[in-house]
Design an enzyme around this catalytic site. Structure first.
Site, PDB file in Angstrom:
ATOM      1  N   SER A 151       4.085  -1.283   4.192  1.00 49.49           N
ATOM      2  CA  SER A 151       4.271  -2.605   4.802  1.00 49.49           C
ATOM      3  C   SER A 151       4.523  -3.673   3.743  1.00 49.49           C
ATOM      4  CB  SER A 151       3.030  -2.979   5.609  1.00 49.49           C
ATOM      5  OG  SER A 151       2.767  -2.023   6.607  1.00 49.49           O
ATOM      6  N   GLU A 205      -9.563  -2.170   5.084  1.00 46.53           N
ATOM      7  CA  GLU A 205      -8.406  -2.425   5.944  1.00 46.53           C
ATOM      8  C   GLU A 205      -8.823  -2.512   7.408  1.00 46.53           C
ATOM      9  OE1 GLU A 205      -3.882  -0.741   6.385  1.00 46.53           O
ATOM     10  OE2 GLU A 205      -5.448   0.712   5.976  1.00 46.53           O
ATOM     11  N   GLN A 244       0.821  -1.202   0.000  1.00 49.84           N
ATOM     12  CA  GLN A 244       0.000   0.000   0.000  1.00 49.84           C
ATOM     13  C   GLN A 244       0.858   1.256   0.000  1.00 49.84           C
ATOM     14  OE1 GLN A 244      -2.105   0.688   3.738  1.00 49.84           O
ATOM     15  NE2 GLN A 244      -3.897   1.390   2.617  1.00 49.84           N
ATOM     16  N   GLY A 245       0.639   2.151  -0.947  1.00 49.62           N
ATOM     17  CA  GLY A 245       1.361   3.411  -1.025  1.00 49.62           C
ATOM     18  C   GLY A 245       0.453   4.580  -0.686  1.00 49.62           C
ATOM     19  N   TYR A 246       0.322   4.856   0.607  1.00 48.45           N
ATOM     20  CA  TYR A 246      -0.536   5.948   1.069  1.00 48.45           C
ATOM     21  C   TYR A 246       0.290   7.031   1.772  1.00 48.45           C
ATOM     22  CZ  TYR A 246      -5.268   4.053   0.195  1.00 48.45           C
ATOM     23  OH  TYR A 246      -6.431   3.629  -0.388  1.00 48.45           O
ATOM     24  N   SER A 288      -4.390   6.787  12.738  1.00 49.23           N
ATOM     25  CA  SER A 288      -4.214   6.832  14.189  1.00 49.23           C
ATOM     26  C   SER A 288      -5.564   6.737  14.898  1.00 49.23           C
ATOM     27  CB  SER A 288      -3.507   8.130  14.600  1.00 49.23           C
ATOM     28  OG  SER A 288      -4.374   9.238  14.405  1.00 49.23           O
ATOM     29  N   ASN A 289      -5.532   6.332  16.170  1.00 53.16           N
ATOM     30  CA  ASN A 289      -6.777   6.218  16.926  1.00 53.16           C
ATOM     31  C   ASN A 289      -7.470   7.565  17.095  1.00 53.16           C
ATOM     32  OD1 ASN A 289      -6.235   3.513  17.074  1.00 53.16           O
ATOM     33  ND2 ASN A 289      -6.506   3.366  19.292  1.00 53.16           N
ATOM     34  N   GLU A 290      -6.688   8.652  17.091  1.00 51.16           N
ATOM     35  CA  GLU A 290      -7.306   9.981  17.144  1.00 51.16           C
ATOM     36  C   GLU A 290      -8.128  10.239  15.885  1.00 51.16           C
ATOM     37  OE1 GLU A 290      -4.084   9.767  19.990  1.00 51.16           O
ATOM     38  OE2 GLU A 290      -4.170   9.322  17.851  1.00 51.16           O
TER      39      GLU A 290
END
Length: 394
Positions: free
Chosen positions: A162, A245, A127-129, A377-379
């Site tokens: 990853s 995802e 994945q390229g994000y 992130s969780n935020e």
């Protein structure tokens, strides 16, 4: 006998006959990478049989090599695989991320070209994000894709890609129009990793592993035939992939046996702090583990309810952020408990004074610190839940 009961009996009989003993319990699982030879004989045999059955992608259409199962049948298959201890035959971003996205947004030609190869375990994807300057604010990405007629010329870099060192293809968000609002000038493209214009550099983490990489594009080529969705409308495709995802059917239902099945929290606690009348001797630790296991069971039941409510077997929408956020917290708490209960034995990095299990759990604890950051992130997940699930104002 109901149709579901008949399917269960047929599935159970087929699995018992066709799943080799070496594909039951912990062991290797392929991603389909052409760069990693699959030398484990039973794993190879199990993969081949599941490919022939269509069960490397059980719910995908049969026309692309999938199993064509509905949600109820898929749940039965997973339950029977768990009962037998059968490992998932194929894992990775092909089946969990790009495959479902192509089935939803890809052209007929793209589906015919890419989906069967994923099903047959012939290709691994990455994945390229994220970029060095575009993480949580992903729409600020700057990797450029210049229109050259029949292809795009891509320049820039991605980070936290990853498994890029093992991937055959990459799906990426790139900027195709820098002169419009940032969300509107992004496109979703696919690229062959075997070209000269792509360089991968693994990143060593505090856990000692290198699952993440930085990927550089120097006049890399993305064919126009591999533009997914509309030009400059890739943000919509990219967001939907993130929902796969964070809460795909595969992750919600779960697979067969995992790669590594060690002692449970309860058993490990008894080993290290002792037990009284069959219970963990330490009251505080016992209460923490009880609460953790209750929360984990509640989480799994919520996942199962979500699957049962899905009539077409598709990935849920913004609610997937709940699973990512809370699942991450459970994962981190689980690894923390394993390390903390062992005292000094939970600090092992290497050496004869520690077992391989202890060393592995210590490194897993360190690796899991990143879980609340990667994949959004969780935020960010809390913001999505507030806006898209609860409907709160900005």
């Amino acid at each position: 006998m109901s149709t579901a009961e008949e399917f269960r009996l047929e599935t159970r009989a087929w699995l018992e006959e066709n799943c080799p003993s070496g594909a039951r319990g912990p062991g290797p699982i392929t991603s389909g990478s052409s760069k990693i030879p699959l030398t484990h004989e039973d794993t190879r045999l199990w993969l081949d049989r599941m490919i022939e059955k269509g069960w490397t992608a059980p719910t995908w259409p049969t026309e692309y090599g999938g199993g064509g199962l509905d949600t109820d049948e898929y749940m039965i298959l997973i339950q029977e695989m768990r009962r037998l201890g059968a490992r998932t035959p194929l894992a990775g971003m092909g089946t969990s991320l790009i495959g479902p996205t192509l089935l939803e947004y890809g052209t007929d030609e793209q589906k015919q070209r890419h989906i069967p190869r994923i099903v047959r375990a012939e290709v691994a994807w990455c994945q390229g994000y994220s970029e060095p300057g575009a993480g949580s604010d992903l729409a600020s990405l700057s990797t450029r894709a210049e229109d050259k007629g029949d292809h795009f010329l891509v320049n820039g870099s991605k980070i936290w890609t990853s498994g890029a060192q093992w991937a055959d293809w990459i799906f990426a968000l790139v900027r195709t129009d820098p002169d419009v609002p940032k969300h509107e000038g992004i496109s979703f493209v696919l690229m062959d990793m075997a070209q000269e214009g792509i360089t991968v550099k693994p990143i060593r983490l505090i856990s000692g592993e290198s699952p993440f990489c930085q990927t550089f594009f120097d006049n890399a080529i993305a064919q126009k035939d591999d533009l997914v969705g509309e030009l400059n409308r890739g943000w919509t495709v990219g967001k939907r992939l993130l929902q796969h995802e964070r809460g795909s059917m595969a992750s919600l239902v779960g697979g067969g046996a995992s790669r590594d099945q060690g002692p449970s929290l309860v058993q490990e606690a008894k080993n290290f702090v002792g037990e009284e009348e069959g219970r963990i001797a330490d009251d505080s630790l016992r209460n923490r583990i009880i609460q953790h296991n209750i929360n984990a069971a509640s989480y799994q039941l919520t996942q199962r309810r979500t699957v049962e409510e899905s009539s077409d077997g598709s990935t849920p929408g913004p609610a997937t952020s709940i699973f990512k956020m809370y699942g991450t917290e459970l994962q981190q708490e689980n690894s923390s408990l394993f390390v903390e209960m062992r005292g000094f034995s939970g600090l092992g990095w290497s050496g004869e004074g520690f077992t391989q299990r202890q060393i592995g759990d210590t490194r897993a604890f360190l690796a899991n610190r990143a879980a609340s950051i990667y994949s959004g992130s969780n935020e960010i997940q809390r913001n999505i839940i507030a806006k898209r699930v609860l409907g709160l104002p900005d």
